[in-house]
Design a protein around this motif. Structure first.
Motif, PDB file in Angstrom:
ATOM      1  N   HIS A 401       0.850  -1.194   0.000  1.00 50.40           N
ATOM      2  CA  HIS A 401       0.000   0.000   0.000  1.00 50.40           C
ATOM      3  C   HIS A 401       0.885   1.243   0.000  1.00 50.40           C
ATOM      4  O   HIS A 401       1.883   1.292   0.731  1.00 50.40           O
ATOM      5  CB  HIS A 401      -0.873   0.048   1.262  1.00 50.40           C
ATOM      6  CG  HIS A 401      -1.978  -0.958   1.271  1.00 50.40           C
ATOM      7  ND1 HIS A 401      -2.142  -1.870   2.287  1.00 50.40           N
ATOM      8  CD2 HIS A 401      -2.972  -1.176   0.377  1.00 50.40           C
ATOM      9  CE1 HIS A 401      -3.209  -2.614   2.008  1.00 50.40           C
ATOM     10  NE2 HIS A 401      -3.719  -2.216   0.869  1.00 50.40           N
ATOM     11  N   ALA A 402       0.497   2.249  -0.788  1.00 53.98           N
ATOM     12  CA  ALA A 402       1.198   3.534  -0.718  1.00 53.98           C
ATOM     13  C   ALA A 402       0.776   4.224   0.578  1.00 53.98           C
ATOM     14  O   ALA A 402      -0.412   4.244   0.914  1.00 53.98           O
ATOM     15  CB  ALA A 402       0.829   4.391  -1.917  1.00 53.98           C
ATOM     16  N   VAL A 403       1.743   4.766   1.326  1.00 58.94           N
ATOM     17  CA  VAL A 403       1.454   5.424   2.607  1.00 58.94           C
ATOM     18  C   VAL A 403       2.080   6.818   2.615  1.00 58.94           C
ATOM     19  O   VAL A 403       3.267   6.971   2.342  1.00 58.94           O
ATOM     20  CB  VAL A 403       2.018   4.594   3.798  1.00 58.94           C
ATOM     21  CG1 VAL A 403       1.701   5.287   5.123  1.00 58.94           C
ATOM     22  CG2 VAL A 403       1.466   3.171   3.791  1.00 58.94           C
ATOM     23  N   HIS A 404       1.246   7.821   2.920  1.00 58.51           N
ATOM     24  CA  HIS A 404       1.732   9.214   3.048  1.00 58.51           C
ATOM     25  C   HIS A 404       1.926   9.561   4.512  1.00 58.51           C
ATOM     26  O   HIS A 404       1.067   9.240   5.338  1.00 58.51           O
ATOM     27  CB  HIS A 404       0.702  10.196   2.483  1.00 58.51           C
ATOM     28  CG  HIS A 404       0.630  10.179   1.002  1.00 58.51           C
ATOM     29  ND1 HIS A 404      -0.129   9.266   0.304  1.00 58.51           N
ATOM     30  CD2 HIS A 404       1.236  10.949   0.078  1.00 58.51           C
ATOM     31  CE1 HIS A 404       0.013   9.474  -0.990  1.00 58.51           C
ATOM     32  NE2 HIS A 404       0.839  10.496  -1.149  1.00 58.51           N
ATOM     33  N   VAL A 405       3.020  10.255   4.802  1.00 64.69           N
ATOM     34  CA  VAL A 405       3.282  10.686   6.174  1.00 64.69           C
ATOM     35  C   VAL A 405       3.795  12.129   6.124  1.00 64.69           C
ATOM     36  O   VAL A 405       4.564  12.480   5.229  1.00 64.69           O
ATOM     37  CB  VAL A 405       4.349   9.767   6.833  1.00 64.69           C
ATOM     38  CG1 VAL A 405       4.875  10.365   8.116  1.00 64.69           C
ATOM     39  CG2 VAL A 405       3.778   8.374   7.099  1.00 64.69           C
ATOM     40  N   GLU A 406       3.337  12.941   7.067  1.00 61.28           N
ATOM     41  CA  GLU A 406       3.889  14.300   7.125  1.00 61.28           C
ATOM     42  C   GLU A 406       5.121  14.303   8.001  1.00 61.28           C
ATOM     43  O   GLU A 406       5.072  13.855   9.153  1.00 61.28           O
ATOM     44  CB  GLU A 406       2.850  15.271   7.671  1.00 61.28           C
ATOM     45  CG  GLU A 406       2.081  15.915   6.531  1.00 61.28           C
ATOM     46  CD  GLU A 406       0.785  16.527   6.972  1.00 61.28           C
ATOM     47  OE1 GLU A 406       0.806  17.214   8.000  1.00 61.28           O
ATOM     48  OE2 GLU A 406      -0.228  16.288   6.287  1.00 61.28           O
ATOM     49  N   SER A 407       6.226  14.773   7.442  1.00 60.32           N
ATOM     50  CA  SER A 407       7.474  14.794   8.210  1.00 60.32           C
ATOM     51  C   SER A 407       8.517  15.620   7.463  1.00 60.32           C
ATOM     52  O   SER A 407       8.605  15.566   6.237  1.00 60.32           O
ATOM     53  CB  SER A 407       8.004  13.373   8.395  1.00 60.32           C
ATOM     54  OG  SER A 407       9.370  13.418   8.692  1.00 60.32           O
ATOM     55  N   ASP A 408       9.324  16.388   8.220  1.00 59.21           N
ATOM     56  CA  ASP A 408      10.396  17.167   7.593  1.00 59.21           C
ATOM     57  C   ASP A 408      11.721  16.433   7.669  1.00 59.21           C
ATOM     58  O   ASP A 408      12.723  16.893   7.126  1.00 59.21           O
ATOM     59  CB  ASP A 408      10.565  18.521   8.319  1.00 59.21           C
ATOM     60  CG  ASP A 408       9.300  19.339   8.219  1.00 59.21           C
ATOM     61  OD1 ASP A 408       8.623  19.206   7.189  1.00 59.21           O
ATOM     62  OD2 ASP A 408       9.003  20.086   9.185  1.00 59.21           O
ATOM     63  N   THR A 409      11.738  15.323   8.392  1.00 57.22           N
ATOM     64  CA  THR A 409      13.029  14.684   8.654  1.00 57.22           C
ATOM     65  C   THR A 409      13.266  13.421   7.830  1.00 57.22           C
ATOM     66  O   THR A 409      14.396  12.995   7.672  1.00 57.22           O
ATOM     67  CB  THR A 409      13.132  14.318  10.151  1.00 57.22           C
ATOM     68  OG1 THR A 409      11.961  13.578  10.495  1.00 57.22           O
ATOM     69  CG2 THR A 409      13.222  15.556  11.030  1.00 57.22           C
ATOM     70  N   LEU A 410      12.187  12.840   7.318  1.00 63.36           N
ATOM     71  CA  LEU A 410      12.351  11.584   6.586  1.00 63.36           C
ATOM     72  C   LEU A 410      13.090  11.796   5.268  1.00 63.36           C
ATOM     73  O   LEU A 410      12.905  12.821   4.604  1.00 63.36           O
ATOM     74  CB  LEU A 410      10.973  10.990   6.258  1.00 63.36           C
ATOM     75  CG  LEU A 410      10.216  10.372   7.427  1.00 63.36           C
ATOM     76  CD1 LEU A 410       8.772  10.100   7.020  1.00 63.36           C
ATOM     77  CD2 LEU A 410      10.895   9.078   7.891  1.00 63.36           C
ATOM     78  N   ILE A 411      13.892  10.804   4.899  1.00 68.45           N
ATOM     79  CA  ILE A 411      14.528  10.854   3.577  1.00 68.45           C
ATOM     80  C   ILE A 411      14.283   9.520   2.863  1.00 68.45           C
ATOM     81  O   ILE A 411      14.027   8.499   3.514  1.00 68.45           O
ATOM     82  CB  ILE A 411      16.056  11.145   3.667  1.00 68.45           C
ATOM     83  CG1 ILE A 411      16.744  10.116   4.570  1.00 68.45           C
ATOM     84  CG2 ILE A 411      16.342  12.569   4.127  1.00 68.45           C
ATOM     85  CD1 ILE A 411      18.254  10.131   4.445  1.00 68.45           C
ATOM     86  N   PRO A 412      14.373   9.523   1.506  1.00 69.48           N
ATOM     87  CA  PRO A 412      14.169   8.271   0.774  1.00 69.48           C
ATOM     88  C   PRO A 412      15.123   7.196   1.283  1.00 69.48           C
ATOM     89  O   PRO A 412      16.305   7.461   1.512  1.00 69.48           O
ATOM     90  CB  PRO A 412      14.486   8.643  -0.681  1.00 69.48           C
ATOM     91  CG  PRO A 412      14.201  10.107  -0.765  1.00 69.48           C
ATOM     92  CD  PRO A 412      14.582  10.668   0.577  1.00 69.48           C
TER      93      PRO A 412
END
Ligand code: SAH
Ligand code: SF4
Ligand code: F3S
Length: 433
Positions: A401-412
């Motif tokens: 499943h595609a999952v969206h998360v709000e975050s300024d710290t995550l990177i690929p």
């Protein structure tokens, strides 16, 4: 030094073509990639022959390049992939502006073919050569890449389902040696890849490792920074004990399996030459779910196969009701020249249309309820890229499943535990745990 020439590749069909397109671009070392045909010095269509529509798309796309070719006589146009294999020289007869035709088993010869095309001659190679193309391709570049990658481990098919062109376009089943695959995987992981999807037309018939695909998966699981392993596409008859067990005990193997059945009636399965019954399929799924109760299944279905009655079709719907798919692909049967089923009496198009609609409605509702049921659960997400909204990252759960998360710290490349809070039309929304 002159500027490098530009290569535009358009890819159709299955994931193996995506992988092949990467390797073809690498093989043409004098070129750099462009994402538009407009400034290209060479256009390569990597094609699919699986259904009539797929093959026809190639000719309409070629038609669009007439103007480009007239403006730029040096532009070379090539056709690769399964249409190239199936139609060979016919392509050049039907579309004389095509300079180069190369089949899926001979693209390691692209540099010579390109040189021949540049010298003004027509270049064609649709051999099934003795040599292994992978051994003759240049070693892969070292550039950094995204967190997910495909890796072809097996090609071709010996099963000859009565509807299918793949055994003719890709040839006999061949497995790549396990040590080569492990070293290609290590290389991908060094370049940033965290999830590898092993590809094969019959990937679970893989025999390049003494313990088959399960043996290969276990060997790959030893690569520390490789976090996830998937494989596709499998045939029910090649789901051996070891591979079923791996779904229970190999943590890096994701709980998602694409296991096409095509139809739910024994009569149609037989006419399709699938070599298994609906009960065989149920038994495999029961065993998989015993070792991995949260396994999500995906499948492929064909409706309107010759001689499919309303009763046969009801059996397909019933099979779907019982299995409950997380996702699925479904198609109207399309006659393919040279395959046995193409010679049989065909069902009217209106019957196929109507059945496809009913089948898809059922599959969509199953998909929906499985996706909605994720709300409140905790999943692991491998983040791949920024979302469409600022401050958002998107990745895939173990169930794809595609999952969206709000975050300024995550990177690929980050793999994080996420609690699902909402189920949208095509994706889930979550918060970091
Ligand atoms: N190797 C895979 C599938 C290869 S083709 C397997 O054995 O399952 C991908 C899918 O295309 C098939 O699963 C089938 O559902 C569909 N397909 C193949 N030939 C087709 C045809 N002639 N008409 C409609 N669908 C077809
Ligand atoms: Fe085609 Fe059947 Fe082979 Fe799959 S198993 S590639 S459907 S012939
Ligand atoms: Fe199409 Fe060839 Fe793949 S026919 S589905 S591109 S193997």
């Amino acid at each position: 030094m002159s500027a490098p020439k530009k290569l535009y590749i358009k890819t159709y069909g299955c994931q193996m073509n995506v992988y092949d397109s990467e390797r073809m671009a690498e093989a043409l070392a004098g070129y750099e990639s462009t994402d538009t045909p407009d400034d290209a010095d060479m256009i390569l269509l990597n094609t699919c022959h699986i259904r009539e529509k797929a093959a026809e798309k190639v000719y309409s796309e070629l038609g669009r390049y007439k103007g480009l070719k007239a403006d730029k006589p040096d532009l070379k146009i090539g056709v690769a992939g399964c249409v190239a294999q199936a139609e060979g020289e016919e392509i050049m007869k039907r579309q004389p502006m095509v300079d180069l035709v190369v089949g899926p088993q001979s693209y390691h010869r692209l540099p010579e073919l390109e040189a021949k095309a540049r010298s003004g001659q027509k270049a064609l190679d649709t051999d099934f050569p003795e040599e292994d193309k992978f051994e003759h391709l240049k070693s892969r570049p070292k550039a950094k890449r995204g967190p997910t990658a495909f890796l072809t481990v097996q090609e071709g098919c010996d099963k000859f389902c009565a509807f299918c062109v793949v055994p003719y376009t890709r040839g006999a089943e061949v497995s790549r040696p396990a040590d080569r695959i492990v070293s290609e995987a290590r290389d991908l992981v060094e370049r940033g890849v965290r999830e590898i999807t092993l590809l094969g037309q019959n990937v679970n018939a893989y025999h390049g490792h003494e313990r088959g695909l399960a043996g290969l998966i276990r060997a790959l699981a030893e690569i520390e920074d490789l976090k996830r392993i998937r494989f596709t596409t499998s045939h029910p008859n090649d789901m051996d004990d070891d591979l079923i067990a791996a779904h229970g005990d190999c943590e890096k193997l994701m709980p998602y399996l694409h296991l096409p059945v095509q139809a739910g009636s024994d009569k149609i399965l037989k006419r399709m030459n699938r070599q298994h019954t609906r009960d065989d399929y149920f038994r495999i799924i029961d065993r998989l779910r015993e070792v991995r109760p949260d396994l999500h299944l995906s499948g492929d279905f064909i409706v309107g196969f010759p001689e499919e009655t309303e009763e046969d079709f009801a059996q397909t719907l019933d099979l779907i009701e019982r299995v409950k798919y997380g996702s699925a692909f479904s198609f109207k049967y399309s006659t393919r020249p040279g395959t046995p089923a193409a010679e049989r009496d065909q069902l009217p198009e209106s019957v196929k249309d109507e059945r496809l609609q009913r089948l898809q409605a059922l599959l969509v509702s199953q998909q929906r309820s499985l996706q909605d049921a994720m709300v409140g659960k905790t999943v692991n997400v491998l983040f791949e890229k920024p979302g469409r909204l600022p401050g958002q990252m998107v990745g895939k759960s173990e169930y794809l499943h595609a999952v969206h998360v709000e975050s300024d710290t995550l990177i690929p490349g980050d793999l994080r535990s996420v609690r699902i809070v909402e189920s949208g039309p095509n994706s889930l929304k979550g918060v970091l745990n």
